[in-house]
Design a protein around this motif. Structure first.
Motif, mmCIF file in Angstrom:
data_model
loop_
_atom_site.group_PDB
_atom_site.id
_atom_site.type_symbol
_atom_site.label_atom_id
_atom_site.label_comp_id
_atom_site.label_asym_id
_atom_site.label_seq_id
_atom_site.Cartn_x
_atom_site.Cartn_y
_atom_site.Cartn_z
ATOM 1 N N ASP A 48 -5.587 -11.804 17.820
ATOM 2 C CA ASP A 48 -7.093 -12.004 17.046
ATOM 3 C C ASP A 48 -7.849 -13.060 17.245
ATOM 4 O O ASP A 48 -8.816 -13.220 17.589
ATOM 5 C CB ASP A 48 -6.718 -11.915 15.711
ATOM 6 N N ILE A 59 -16.483 -9.376 22.729
ATOM 7 C CA ILE A 59 -15.096 -9.545 23.165
ATOM 8 C C ILE A 59 -14.763 -8.616 24.300
ATOM 9 O O ILE A 59 -14.039 -8.931 25.369
ATOM 10 C CB ILE A 59 -14.080 -9.356 22.089
ATOM 11 N N GLU A 89 -8.982 -13.248 20.979
ATOM 12 C CA GLU A 89 -10.039 -12.226 21.095
ATOM 13 C C GLU A 89 -11.360 -12.946 20.673
ATOM 14 O O GLU A 89 -12.520 -12.968 21.387
ATOM 15 C CB GLU A 89 -9.846 -10.986 20.272
ATOM 16 N N GLU A 90 -11.266 -13.694 19.475
ATOM 17 C CA GLU A 90 -12.496 -14.319 19.213
ATOM 18 C C GLU A 90 -13.231 -15.220 20.023
ATOM 19 O O GLU A 90 -14.098 -15.566 20.313
ATOM 20 C CB GLU A 90 -12.218 -14.732 17.649
ATOM 21 N N ARG A 111 -6.710 -22.426 16.388
ATOM 22 C CA ARG A 111 -7.258 -21.531 15.740
ATOM 23 C C ARG A 111 -6.139 -20.836 14.773
ATOM 24 O O ARG A 111 -6.360 -20.424 13.697
ATOM 25 C CB ARG A 111 -7.968 -20.545 16.531
ATOM 26 N N SER A 145 -16.506 -15.701 22.408
ATOM 27 C CA SER A 145 -17.409 -16.807 22.148
ATOM 28 C C SER A 145 -17.319 -17.876 23.388
ATOM 29 O O SER A 145 -18.640 -18.263 23.700
ATOM 30 C CB SER A 145 -17.217 -17.322 20.899
#
Length: 206
Positions: free
Chosen positions: A16, A100, A19-20, A38, A24
């Motif tokens: 997750d 993404i 992916e973020e 993160r 970005s």
């Protein structure tokens, strides 16, 4: 106090976060340190699940493919939707529609990532061919299609489409139109449909 999480939960947290960040900052602009920060884990924990950023990308592709197939299955199995609407909507459900997803697909289409590209295609085909077979069988039952080989027909159509249309953006408008017209013409014959019966449905995909 140290929190110990289930391996699958931790693995999904890492994916997750990746992916973020890939969405970005891009794949190249994201470091493993970014992912560690993160998620809030030590490097050893990351390496327990993934040995490299490339391996994370590989797992992301597999997870994304499974999600797309699940979305397509919901459409394909919904018999309240007319067959000739279900067909294009099932295929369109396989398209990525997020920053993404677009970033991941850019990585997949890089020449050096040919193996990832092949893995994604193989995974999607394994999942989607049974769904298209279901649609063909429904079409046979409704008298729209006439074939004694529904799974084989679905397999031939999907394998050809994944190969022929993978680089469609690189073609001229004339080449693209001719290939699409040829695909419609031959698909109708493989399925035993009347000429023109699938044209509107297939054009929605392109």
């Amino acid at each position: 106090m140290r929190v110990v999480k289930d391996a699958e939960v931790r693995r999904n947290e890492i994916l997750d976060a990746a992916e973020e960040l890939f969405g970005s900052k891009g794949f190249d602009g994201t470091s493993t340190n970014d992912i560690l920060d993160r998620v809030g884990i030590a490097r050893g924990t990351l390496y327990y699940h993934f040995r490299s950023k490339e391996e994370i990308l590989d797992a992301m592709i597999a997870r994304m493919a499974d999600r797309l197939i699940a979305d397509a299955a919901k459409v394909a199995e919904d018999r309240s939707i007319p067959l000739l609407e279900r067909l294009p909507r099932t295929v369109l459900a396989l398209n990525v529609d997020s920053s993404i997803g677009e970033e991941v697909m850019q990585q997949v289409h890089r020449p050096q990532n040919a193996l990832l590209h092949q893995k994604l295609q193989d995974r999607l085909l394994r999942g989607v061919i049974p769904l298209i077979t279901l649609l063909v069988e429904d079409g046979i039952g409704q008298g729209i299609f006439r074939t004694d080989y529904p799974r084989e027909a679905a397999e031939m159509i999907m394998i050809y489409s994944y190969t022929a249309f993978d680089g469609l953006a690189m073609q001229t408008a004339e080449q693209r139109q001719r290939r699409v017209d040829g695909f419609i013409y031959n698909t109708e014959r493989i399925l035993g449909a009347q000429e023109g019966a699938l044209r509107e449905a297939i054009l929605k995909i392109f």
